[in-house]
Write a protein that holds these residues in place. Structure first.
Motif, short mmCIF file in Angstrom:
data_model
loop_
_atom_site.label_atom_id
_atom_site.label_comp_id
_atom_site.label_asym_id
_atom_site.label_seq_id
_atom_site.Cartn_x
_atom_site.Cartn_y
_atom_site.Cartn_z
N HIS A 129 39.35 29.45 -33.57
CA HIS A 129 40.02 28.26 -33.03
C HIS A 129 39.85 28.16 -31.53
N LYS A 130 39.85 29.31 -30.88
CA LYS A 130 39.81 29.31 -29.42
C LYS A 130 38.41 29.58 -28.88
N ALA A 131 37.49 29.95 -29.76
CA ALA A 131 36.20 30.45 -29.30
C ALA A 131 35.45 29.42 -28.44
N ILE A 132 35.51 28.17 -28.84
CA ILE A 132 34.76 27.16 -28.08
C ILE A 132 35.36 26.99 -26.69
N GLU A 133 36.67 26.75 -26.65
CA GLU A 133 37.26 26.49 -25.33
C GLU A 133 37.21 27.71 -24.42
N ARG A 134 37.15 28.89 -25.01
CA ARG A 134 37.05 30.10 -24.19
C ARG A 134 35.61 30.49 -23.88
N ASN A 135 34.68 29.61 -24.21
CA ASN A 135 33.27 29.86 -23.89
C ASN A 135 32.70 31.11 -24.54
N GLN A 136 33.14 31.40 -25.76
CA GLN A 136 32.65 32.62 -26.41
C GLN A 136 31.45 32.34 -27.33
N LEU A 137 31.21 31.08 -27.62
CA LEU A 137 30.05 30.79 -28.48
C LEU A 137 28.81 30.57 -27.61
N GLU A 138 27.69 31.08 -28.10
CA GLU A 138 26.45 30.97 -27.33
C GLU A 138 25.31 30.51 -28.23
N LEU A 139 24.43 29.76 -27.65
CA LEU A 139 23.23 29.36 -28.38
C LEU A 139 22.13 30.39 -28.11
N TRP A 140 21.58 30.90 -29.18
CA TRP A 140 20.39 31.73 -29.06
C TRP A 140 19.27 30.97 -29.75
N LEU A 141 18.07 31.17 -29.27
CA LEU A 141 16.95 30.42 -29.85
C LEU A 141 15.86 31.38 -30.28
N GLN A 142 15.27 31.08 -31.43
CA GLN A 142 14.13 31.88 -31.87
C GLN A 142 12.89 30.98 -31.90
N PRO A 143 11.83 31.43 -31.21
CA PRO A 143 10.63 30.60 -31.14
C PRO A 143 10.00 30.37 -32.51
N GLN A 144 9.42 29.21 -32.67
CA GLN A 144 8.57 28.89 -33.82
C GLN A 144 7.17 28.71 -33.27
N VAL A 145 6.24 29.44 -33.85
CA VAL A 145 4.95 29.63 -33.21
C VAL A 145 3.81 29.16 -34.13
N THR A 146 2.82 28.48 -33.57
CA THR A 146 1.66 28.04 -34.38
C THR A 146 0.72 29.22 -34.61
N ASN A 147 -0.20 29.05 -35.56
CA ASN A 147 -1.11 30.16 -35.83
C ASN A 147 -1.99 30.48 -34.62
N GLY A 148 -2.08 29.51 -33.69
CA GLY A 148 -2.82 29.78 -32.46
C GLY A 148 -1.98 30.47 -31.38
#
Ligand code: C2E
Ligand code: CA
Ligand code: CA
Ligand code: CA
Length: 369
Positions: free
Chosen positions: A124-143
């Motif tokens: 409930h509080k995680a968003i307003e307390r800045n506890q959620l984070e975006l992590w990103l995983q690359p998607q890569v072409t065969n090249g």
């Protein structure tokens, strides 16, 4: 309660506990767990006798069953409310395990129930307390070019450290918090992308995938809530893709189709996550606006060890080609897996072989370097 009392010893206390629940207390008996279990089964049987006839309501036949939670007392520092809470925790476990039976309370149940409850509270509080984070995983072409990324949510919990989404997404789905959380993910992702575009993104970076839970997607007002977010950000040349699971598409075909078509008009595309693990059906692939199939990691990880798993990957790739769908292989961990997939015609990859998910800042620096 009266009828039940007939079968029990004189000293038993029976109380109605609200709704359809009863508490039965048997004091001063040296029950070992086996005797208590036997007694529980007797009680269940006699209650089931009373309620076992299915009830017809309209067109539905309602079946009733008995679930029991057991605990012994006294234990050190027991208060009556602690005894009741233990029994209640065991009762809920019985229900979670499929009802119609009994479970003894044990401490691990309490820890689990508590930890779940604490997660729900904390979320409930995680968003307003800045506890959620975006992590990103690359998607890569065969090249070897990073053409996009999948957004993976992380919760940096003040006491627990990083909590896996596997743990908290299911809690959020059950508690109804998932919509707010995923709308935050969407908004933050778009905001980030806008910001990055201003700072100069490589032209080869073309899309972002965002996971959408069925519990969120199936909300009646899903479109009304999500469209304004999409409209707030003017992204040039970047495609936003929603990852959904195939079971959602099959179980709610009509609603899913309408929602997808509507969002497609607004420029959203769709990929099928964990493809091959649900009820894969040719019908929905053909009739829904799907762009990408994500081959599930379980097929990819088997690729070098289990000969008979490769035909499935072959079939997916062949089918995708015929249906004009893109394919991305998830969970690629080794160069051998990548090579074998390449040989079979796969062109897009995501997995530890290229990169683990990265904190969004690290992702951006890597992308620019
Ligand atoms: P998913 O959508 O199938 O995401 C892929 C998961 O596999 C991610 O785990 C990722 O870190 C992991 N992974 C990627 N490459 C590899 C690899 O080469 N090897 C191995 N062993 N694993 C790899 P993560 O980040 O823990 O996420 C787990 C699941 O949590 C996701 O599975 C997704 O179902 C859910 N999830 C994460 N973020 C969100 C979100 O914003 N919304 C919803 N609904 N679900 C999310
Ligand atoms: Ca009940
Ligand atoms: Ca996914
Ligand atoms: Ca997946």
């Amino acid at each position: 309660a009266q009828r039940l009392k007939g079968g029990l010893s004189e000293s038993a206390t029976i109380a109605r506990f609200g709704g359809d629940e009863f508490v039965i207390m048997l004091p001063q008996l040296d029950y070992d767990e086996d005797t208590a279990a036997e007694l529980a089964m007797d009680i269940a049987a006699s209650i089931t006798d009373m309620i076992s006839v299915p009830v017809q309501i309209g067109r539905n036949l309602i079946h009733c069953s008995t679930s029991i939670g057991l605990t012994t007392f006294p234990q050190p520092q027991d208060t009556s409310s602690q005894v009741l809470r233990r029994a209640d925790t065991a009762l809920y476990r019985t229900k979670a395990d499929g009802r119609n039976g009994f479970r003894f309370f044990d401490v691990s149940m309490q820890r689990q129930a508590q930890s779940r409850w604490q997660l729900e509270e904390g979320l409930h509080k995680a968003i307003e307390r800045n506890q959620l984070e975006l992590w990103l995983q690359p998607q890569v072409t065969n090249g070897g070019v990073i053409s996009g990324a999948e957004v993976l949510l992380r919760w940096r919990h003040p006491e627990r450290g990083m909590v896996s989404p596997v743990e908290f997404i299911s809690v959020a789905e059950e508690s109804g918090q998932i919509s707010v959380i995923e709308e935050w993910v969407l908004e933050e992702s778009l905001r980030l992308l806008c910001h990055w575009q201003q700072q100069g993104l490589p032209k080869t970076f073309r899309h972002l995938s965002i996971n959408i839970s069925p519990a969120h997607f199936m909300q009646a007002d899903f479109i009304q809530r999500v469209l304004p977010i999409l409209e707030r950000y003017q992204l040039k040349g970047i495609n936003i893709e929603f990852e959904i699971t195939e079971n959602l598409l099959i179980n709610n075909f009509k609603h899913a189709k309408e929602t997808m078509l509507h969002l497609q008009e607004q420029g959203v595309s769709f990929s099928v996550d964990d493809f091959g693990t649900g009820y894969s059906s040719l019908r929905y692939l053909n009739q829904l606006p799907i762009n990408v199939l994500k081959i599930d990691r379980s097929f990819v990880s088997n690729i070098t060890t289990l000969e008979d798993q490769t035909p499935i990957v072959d079939v997916i790739l062949l089918m995708a080609k015929k249906l004009n769908l893109e394919v991305i292989a998830e969970g690629v961990e080794t160069s051998v897996q990548k090579q074998l997939l390449d040989d079979r015609g796969c062109r897009l990859y995501q997995g530890y072989f290229y990169s683990k998910p990265l904190h969004y800042r690290d992702f951006f620096s890597q992308l620019k370097s």
